[in-house]
Design an enzyme around this catalytic site. Structure first.
Site, PDB file in Angstrom:
ATOM      1  N   SER A 138       0.855  -1.185   0.000  1.00  0.00           N
ATOM      2  CA  SER A 138       0.000   0.000   0.000  1.00  0.00           C
ATOM      3  C   SER A 138       0.890   1.234   0.000  1.00  0.00           C
ATOM      4  O   SER A 138       1.894   1.283   0.730  1.00  0.00           O
ATOM      5  CB  SER A 138      -0.917   0.020   1.220  1.00  0.00           C
ATOM      6  N   GLU A 139       0.540   2.223  -0.811  1.00  0.00           N
ATOM      7  CA  GLU A 139       1.434   3.364  -1.024  1.00  0.00           C
ATOM      8  C   GLU A 139       1.641   4.213   0.222  1.00  0.00           C
ATOM      9  O   GLU A 139       2.566   5.028   0.277  1.00  0.00           O
ATOM     10  CB  GLU A 139       0.922   4.231  -2.169  1.00  0.00           C
TER      11      GLU A 139
END
Length: 213
Positions: free
Chosen positions: A47-48
């Site tokens: 997840s960024e």
């Protein structure tokens, strides 16, 4: 007319993610893919906002408000998972360290151009986030979306009319009607929802399609 549900689309995408892959799931519909990855398949979800090793959504009542994905949804972390700085996360994305990213889209062109951050409407709120970094940085880009808009317009087009996120970056498209590969010769149909013919699918698509090989 039959259509794949959103959960069926997510399950279908999960089938195409290989063992050992490092995968980013974009905000919205793509987050559902995490719920359909087999527990015996080792896949590293990124997840960024700085997570690696995400698991499926938590059971109701077991949410941790400090453990969320980039879309602010509660997630779980598998054994061995890691938290790290946002800047390090983007370095992973930009440095070619992700095998696959799964994104939503407003439009995808016949040549694999992606438009998913702005509709071009003057008062629309842009939401680019890390989409441009993912679209160019990941080794493969899968797109999940409805085949048509709510007003019946095709989201698969010959040329995008919305502002682009990336040029020629999409490899495969999963919709509620079909699975399509972006090839050097055009869009090739891999699968069609039961009961829908190739000719009917073509009428609902504003880009030329090639039948399954």
């Amino acid at each position: 007319m039959n259509r794949f549900s959103r959960d069926q689309i997510a399950a279908r995408v999960a089938q195409d993610i290989p063992e050992g892959a490092y995968v980013n799931l974009g905000i919205g519909l793509p987050t559902k893919v995490a719920n359909y990855l087999p527990l015996d398949k080792e896949v590293f979800l990124h997840s960024e906002n700085g997570l690696l090793g995400m698991g499926p959504a938590p059971a109701p009542g077991e949410e941790d408000e400090d453990l969320i994905n980039a879309g602010k949804q509660p997630v779980t972390l598998l054994t061995g998972g890691a938290y790290f700085h946002h800047g390090d996360s983007f370095a992973m994305m930009r440095g070619g360290h992700l095998d696959i990213c799964v994104l939503g889209a407003f439009q995808v062109s016949a040549s694999g151009d992606l438009a998913n951050w702005h509709t071009g409407v003057p008062d629309a709120i842009p939401a680019v986030g890390g989409a441009m970094d993912l679209a160019i940085g990941a080794k493969q880009v899968f797109v999940m979306m409805e085949h048509q808009t709510k007003t019946g317009e095709s989201k698969i087009v010959s040329h995008c009319t919305y502002p682009l996120t990336g040029i020629g970056c999409v490899n495969r498209i999963y919709t509620d009607l079909a699975v399509l590969d972006v090839t050097g010769h055009g869009l090739r149909v891999r699968e069609i929802v039961e009961g829908l013919s190739f000719e009917e699918l073509q009428k609902m698509t504003d880009a030329p399609l090639l039948p399954a090989a």
